[in-house]
Write a protein that holds these residues in place. Structure first.
Motif, PDB file in Angstrom:
ATOM      1  N   UNK A 127       0.869  -1.187   0.000  1.00 16.06           N
ATOM      2  CA  UNK A 127       0.000   0.000   0.000  1.00 16.06           C
ATOM      3  C   UNK A 127       0.891   1.217   0.000  1.00 16.06           C
ATOM      4  N   UNK A 128       0.695   2.124  -0.966  1.00  9.98           N
ATOM      5  CA  UNK A 128       1.612   3.257  -1.124  1.00  9.98           C
ATOM      6  C   UNK A 128       0.835   4.565  -1.254  1.00  9.98           C
ATOM      7  N   UNK A 129       0.268   5.050  -0.141  1.00  8.00           N
ATOM      8  CA  UNK A 129      -0.568   6.250  -0.187  1.00  8.00           C
ATOM      9  C   UNK A 129       0.197   7.560  -0.054  1.00  8.00           C
ATOM     10  N   UNK A 130       1.510   7.502   0.248  1.00  7.31           N
ATOM     11  CA  UNK A 130       2.271   8.717   0.528  1.00  7.31           C
ATOM     12  C   UNK A 130       2.972   9.191  -0.747  1.00  7.31           C
ATOM     13  N   UNK A 131       2.785  10.445  -1.089  1.00  3.94           N
ATOM     14  CA  UNK A 131       3.434  10.988  -2.287  1.00  3.94           C
ATOM     15  C   UNK A 131       4.921  11.148  -2.043  1.00  3.94           C
ATOM     16  N   UNK A 132       5.708  10.747  -3.052  1.00  3.02           N
ATOM     17  CA  UNK A 132       7.154  10.884  -2.931  1.00  3.02           C
ATOM     18  C   UNK A 132       7.523  12.358  -3.083  1.00  3.02           C
TER      19      UNK A 132
END
Length: 338
Positions: A127-132
């Motif tokens: 799960x990758x909800x954080x913006x780089x």
């Protein structure tokens, strides 16, 4: 990440470590600095260390081994300040370990070498909800401000927990929690209702490639081949070929510092842009050329990206992007671009 999330973790750890009392500025600064310590690896960029190297960004310092070693060192140092060694070691190790775990939940860059030195694989979370966040001065941009704002929203409960001066009434807790859940949903969720809500707020005018389907885009995963992606999604609206220096990652290449033609963009299989323009022109690359000419002049690219969406100039749009290293999908990006 923009480091604000790591700061929030450090502040919350300072409060828990201090027995639930609001931390002093020294304690808050110390634990926040410890939480951000793994990002010390960015000093390697000007020294010639490449992003993908073992000691590059998100490499060794973003491993659990690093967290344990530095955590033990923090415990030993804590004894000099009359702090409980084992408790300090445990807190420091956990805080340091949260850093790479959170970074694996970002939607870009490289993954983290969690199991260095036994395994150099760069891992991402499911799960990758954080913006780089952009690296360096690029963070001081409109996109950098958006990333920072989104992190403040996502980690707001930790900030409130760490810095509050008094207890809230139950009614206040419930109201604030509901507001935060709504804001976090707008920032991090990708479900259709949220997408439709954001699209209505922003008056979305995203252009999609012919035959594009969100359902089929959801089926694209890392490791697939270009042929498989083409069969699923069809031809992209635009695509780009990257020619980074040997051993370099495209993410670590600055067009301003380039000494050769490093990128070419195509629309309808013909050159639309090349970077840097002057250096690319010396290699014979000009707008309007077909791909076969570019391949003959520059060779087969090491990396490429396919854009399945595009937005009007100066307006937000839904990014749907697939990037490849060689013939294999390395990254699938789905987010709003402002």
């Amino acid at each position: 990440m923009a480091s604000l999330g790591h700061v929030a973790v450090g502040l919350a750890a300072a409060r828990v470590y201090g027995g639930g009392h609001r931390p002093s500025w020294r304690s808050a600064a110390a634990w926040s600095a410890l939480s951000m310590l793994p990002d010390v690896d960015v000093i390697g960029f000007p020294l010639g260390v490449k992003y993908q190297d073992p000691w590059g960004h998100r490499g060794a310092t973003h491993s659990f081994a690093f967290a344990v070693v530095v955590g033990v060192a923090a415990g030993l140092i804590g004894r000099w300040f009359k702090r409980p060694a084992w408790r300090t070691t445990l807190f420091a190790t956990v805080v340091l370990a949260t850093h790479p775990i959170l970074d694996t939940m970002t939607d870009g860059g490289l993954g983290c070498a969690l199991f260095w030195p036994l395994d150099l694989t760069r891992y991402f979370g499911p799960w990758r909800p954080i913006q780089v966040a952009p690296i360096g001065l690029a963070f001081l941009s409109p996109y950098g401000a958006i990333v920072a704002t989104s992190e403040i929203v996502l980690f707001l409960p930790l900030f409130v927990f760490a810095l509050r001066t008094s207890d809230f009434r139950l009614q206040t807790y419930v109201s604030v929690s509901l507001l935060w859940l709504g804001a976090a949903w707008l920032v991090a969720s990708t479900d259709p209702l949220r997408e439709a809500t954001v699209a209505a707020i922003l008056r979305d005018r995203t252009e999609y490639s012919p035959g594009f389907s969100e359902r089929r885009f959801d089926g694209v995963v890392e490791g697939q081949s270009q042929t498989q992606v083409r069969q699923q999604l069809g031809a992209p609206l635009e695509d780009g070929w990257m020619y980074p220096p040997p051993g370099e990652s495209p993410a670590n290449v600055s067009v301003a510092d380039a000494t050769a033609c490093v990128a070419v963009r195509f629309r309808s299989d013909r050159v639309s842009e090349a970077f840097p323009p002057a250096l690319c022109e010396t290699r014979g690359i000009r707008p309007g050329q077909p791909k076969v000419d570019v391949e003959r002049l520059l060779g087969i690219p090491t990396d490429s990206c396919w854009d399945y969406t595009k937005g009007p100039p100066g307006r937000p749009f839904r990014l749907r992007l697939v990037c490849f290293h060689g013939d294999t999908v390395e990254m699938v990006a789905r987010r709003w671009v402002f």
